[in-house]
Design a protein around this motif. Structure first.
Motif, short mmCIF file in Angstrom:
data_model
loop_
_atom_site.label_atom_id
_atom_site.label_comp_id
_atom_site.label_asym_id
_atom_site.label_seq_id
_atom_site.Cartn_x
_atom_site.Cartn_y
_atom_site.Cartn_z
N HIS A 62 0.86 -1.17 0.00
CA HIS A 62 0.00 0.00 0.00
C HIS A 62 0.91 1.22 0.00
N ALA A 63 0.67 2.16 -0.91
CA ALA A 63 1.55 3.31 -1.08
C ALA A 63 0.80 4.60 -0.79
N PRO A 64 0.60 4.93 0.48
CA PRO A 64 -0.05 6.21 0.80
C PRO A 64 0.79 7.39 0.33
N ASP A 65 2.11 7.20 0.18
CA ASP A 65 2.97 8.24 -0.35
C ASP A 65 2.70 8.51 -1.83
N ARG A 66 1.95 7.61 -2.51
CA ARG A 66 1.55 7.83 -3.90
C ARG A 66 0.03 7.74 -3.98
N ALA A 67 -0.63 8.49 -3.09
CA ALA A 67 -2.08 8.66 -3.17
C ALA A 67 -2.85 7.35 -3.04
N ASP A 68 -2.36 6.47 -2.16
CA ASP A 68 -3.07 5.22 -1.83
C ASP A 68 -3.05 4.18 -2.93
N ASP A 69 -2.09 4.24 -3.83
CA ASP A 69 -1.93 3.13 -4.77
C ASP A 69 -1.74 1.82 -4.02
N LEU A 70 -2.27 0.75 -4.57
CA LEU A 70 -1.88 -0.61 -4.18
C LEU A 70 -1.09 -1.17 -5.35
N ILE A 71 0.17 -1.53 -5.10
CA ILE A 71 1.06 -2.02 -6.15
C ILE A 71 1.45 -3.46 -5.84
N TRP A 72 1.47 -4.29 -6.87
CA TRP A 72 1.90 -5.68 -6.68
C TRP A 72 2.68 -6.13 -7.90
N GLU A 73 3.66 -7.01 -7.66
CA GLU A 73 4.50 -7.48 -8.75
C GLU A 73 5.20 -8.77 -8.34
N ASN A 74 5.73 -9.44 -9.34
CA ASN A 74 6.59 -10.60 -9.10
C ASN A 74 7.77 -10.50 -10.07
N ASP A 75 8.32 -11.63 -10.46
CA ASP A 75 9.48 -11.61 -11.35
C ASP A 75 9.10 -11.42 -12.81
N ARG A 76 7.79 -11.29 -13.12
CA ARG A 76 7.35 -11.21 -14.51
C ARG A 76 6.44 -10.03 -14.82
N VAL A 77 5.58 -9.64 -13.88
CA VAL A 77 4.58 -8.61 -14.15
C VAL A 77 4.51 -7.62 -12.99
N ALA A 78 3.86 -6.49 -13.26
CA ALA A 78 3.67 -5.46 -12.25
C ALA A 78 2.34 -4.75 -12.52
N HIS A 79 1.57 -4.51 -11.47
CA HIS A 79 0.25 -3.90 -11.61
C HIS A 79 -0.01 -2.93 -10.46
#
Length: 266
Positions: A8-25
């Motif tokens: 959870h990225a409250p420093d970027r306006a509450d983005d939820l970011i998730w990723e692994n070794d292949r993709v990022a969303h």
């Protein structure tokens, strides 16, 4: 080190970011809804050319839309569903939620990133309301995020859920769409971005739930019949032709078709 991570990225306006070794969303939260109304509940896809997590560092760069050697965000969500956002299809229109309202991180690596979000009630037509809880799960080594959704309603009738892919995520040109309703599959290979090349995006759903495949102004849509209060499962995926895995549309589509996925709710 390769990991599956979620933050959870409250420093970027509450983005939820998730990723692994292949993709990022990422998906967008309450703070961004206030900063950039109306914002939206579409799903963003980033591109990466490293096996380790990079999104957190990228958000802290002068612009996460620039490539500093690990990857970037050049996919445009706008008012669309992005890569696999959903809405309720009613009266020839997709009725969609606002940004997520609450979240809970369930597992932050090393092999699985999993979290759950809720979406506050939103209208469908003039006399129906729905609300949703959705769980996202991404395993290390996979291009596919598993989404399990429960959509409740103040009326008992079935819902037609439209799951979308943005028609024009890179500029205004349209890419190559591949549809296979019998396999519950939508795939879009975007036109090449002038600086960053092309992306592939995909949605896979349970073929037994498919009503039809269509579109609205912003999205290619696969529409499912869903009962209120009952969970259903679908998957989203993306790839970058300049990344580490699939460099052509043909190779990407073959991979998406071949992936063994289960649609049984947990």
């Amino acid at each position: 080190m390769p990991r599956a991570v979620v933050r959870h990225a409250p420093d970027r306006a509450d983005d939820l970011i998730w990723e692994n070794d292949r993709v990022a969303h990422r998906i967008y939260g309450p703070a961004l809804q206030k900063l950039e109304p109306p914002s939206g509940s579409g799903i963003d896809a980033w591109v990466k050319k490293v096996r380790w997590p990079f999104m957190d560092r990228q958000l802290k760069t002068p612009s996460y839309h620039n490539d500093y050697g690990e990857g970037l965000d050049f996919y445009g969500v706008g008012g669309s569903r992005g890569v696999g956002g959903l809405g309720i299809w009613f009266d020839d229109k997709l009725w969609v939620s606002r940004n997520w309202a609450s979240h809970q991180i369930l597992q932050n690596g090393p092999d699985v990133a999993s979290f759950q979000v809720s979406y506050a009630p939103w209208p469908v037509g003039v006399d129906r309301r729905v609300w949703e809880t959705r769980t996202f799960t991404l395993s290390l080594g996979s291009h596919f995020t598993r989404l399990q959704s429960v959509i409740d309603s103040d009326k008992p009738e079935d819902l037609i859920v439209g799951i979308g892919l943005n028609k024009t995520p890179v500029g205004t040109a349209r890419g190559v769409l591949t549809v296979d309703a019998k396999q519950g599959l939508l795939m879009l290979w975007t036109p090449a971005h002038a600086q960053h090349g092309a992306m592939g995006t995909a949605v896979r759903v349970d073929p037994a739930q498919v009503v039809d495949v269509g579109a609205d102004a912003d999205n290619h849509l696969v529409r499912l019949r869903v009962k209120p209060g009952q969970p259903f499962v679908y998957y989203i995926a993306s790839v970058w032709e300049r990344g580490l895995d699939f460099r052509t549309r043909e190779a990407w589509e073959a991979h998406v078709r071949a992936e063994q996925l289960t649609f049984d709710p947990r």
